[in-house]
Enzyme design. Structure first.
Site: not given
Length: 388
Positions: A236, A367
């Site tokens: 993150h 992703h």
């Protein structure tokens, strides 16, 4: 070397004849025992929207299939508004709604019929139900009837809210809504990154009370949670760094702190995360003293590291970012790449064996697809905007 075309062919196997896209197992087949999940449908719709912008064969039908599922399928709550988490869970989550906004943004940018309407509907729900203008951040989760708002607040949902609203602003340009969404994205980055992360020497807290007081011990007993793990989530930090640069590129006069903070957050994740337990790769999470908590290697963490390095290399011109990105991608190609599917294994042990502590199977292509695009074609705004 992983190829986008092959990954998209793999992703196409998720198409459900009855509508939407399913969760893919490690063999590339839909897991029949799982409900249809809005998160998966929205992510795949976004990926196929990107493929449509690239002119990929058959992408047009797939993104239309996703838009139809999100517009008229059972995941949309036609009576109460918004989208259920899945076909057997009517929870209304900000994290999930952010991906509906993202899917609508990409579909609208690609000119898909119904894409603009989906985007406008999703933005209206995001603004009306989740966005808290007083805080400059989004709330996290409502019950199915929009009657009870959970006390929990989370950085993860806000991070994807930033990604989605930046993409939505590009798709809705030149409306007043576009400018408002960009302003909101910057406000969220300022609070989470320039505020919470900077104050803690670039150790970004993830979990908060309703008044946005950090809860550093949250989920200590469930540290491997796929969405709300305990401690510092290395991936993150890379993702927030990249999004700060996207926001910077979208503003005519960006504040200097956006670049400064992106560099600091990236460097903290890279230096503290890589091989933190003595094995190559990034552990999923660290504690507040930079010690590994969950040492599993998740594919998305490495994807976000490569993507952030690619964008920083483009923005700064510094060779070190390009070199890091190349080294990390080579690590991914050597260990994560699955020649049988064209995707990457979603979880490995520190020794490089397939793991299942947080993720099972190879659920989607979100992703990895974005990493492949960003690594080969650095962006100056959202992914969708760069492909227009």
């Amino acid at each position: 070397m992983t190829h986008l075309d092959r990954l998209l062919d793999f992703a196409a196997r998720s198409r459900l004849p009855g509508g939407g896209f399913g969760y893919l197992g490690s063999d590339g087949r839909v897991l029949a025992d799982r409900p249809v999940e809005t998160l998966i449908v929205a992510r795949m719709t976004h990926v196929f929207g990107l493929a449509q912008l690239l002119g990929h064969p058959k992408a047009d039908e797939l993104v239309r299939h996703g838009v139809a599922a999100l517009t008229d399928g059972p995941l949309r709550d036609a009576d109460r508004g918004g989208w259920n988490a899945s076909t057997d869970d009517d929870t209304k989550a900000a994290y999930v709604h952010a991906f509906v906004v993202l899917a609508g943004s990409t579909a609208a940018t690609a000119g898909i019929e119904g894409g603009r309407a989906l985007l406008e509907d999703a933005v209206e729900v995001w603004q009306g139900r989740f966005w808290d203008d007083d805080q400059g951040l989004a709330a996290d989760e409502w019950d199915g009837g929009w009657t009870r708002l959970a006390d929990y607040r989370g950085a993860n949902a806000n991070m994807h809210g930033v990604e989605a609203t930046l993409a939505a602003a590009d798709a809705l340009e030149p409306t007043a809504t576009a400018g408002r969404l960009r302003d909101q994205a910057v406000r969220s980055i300022q609070r989470i990154v320039n505020g919470f992360a900077r104050e803690r020497d670039w150790r970004l807290p993830e979990h908060f009370t309703a008044d946005w007081t950090p809860m550093p011990e949250y989920n200590r007993d469930r540290p491997a949670d796929p969405f709300k793990p305990y401690g510092v989530t290395v991936g993150h930090q890379f993702e927030w760094a990249r999004l700060a640069l996207h926001a910077r590129a979208a503003l005519p006069e960006p504040p200097p702190w956006l670049l400064d903070d992106a560099v600091a957050l990236f460097d903290a994740a890279a230096t503290r995360g890589w091989a933190a337990d003595g094995h190559p790769g990034f552990p999923y999470t660290l504690d507040w003293n930079d010690r590994p908590v969950v040492d599993a290697r998740l594919h998305w963490v490495l994807c976000e590291a490569v993507a952030a390095a690619a964008v920083l290399a483009e923005v700064t011109g510094e060779a070190r970012y390009r070199e890091l990105g190349r080294a990390w991608r080579a690590h991914g190609e050597a260990l994560f790449a699955d020649p049988a599917t064209g995707n990457w294994h979603h979880e490995l042990t520190p020794a490089g064996e397939i793991g299942t502590g947080t993720w099972t199977g190879q659920p989607d292509a979100y992703h990895l697809a974005q990493m492949l695009l960003l690594d080969g074609r650095p962006v100056r705004g959202s992914v969708a905007a760069a492909l227009r």
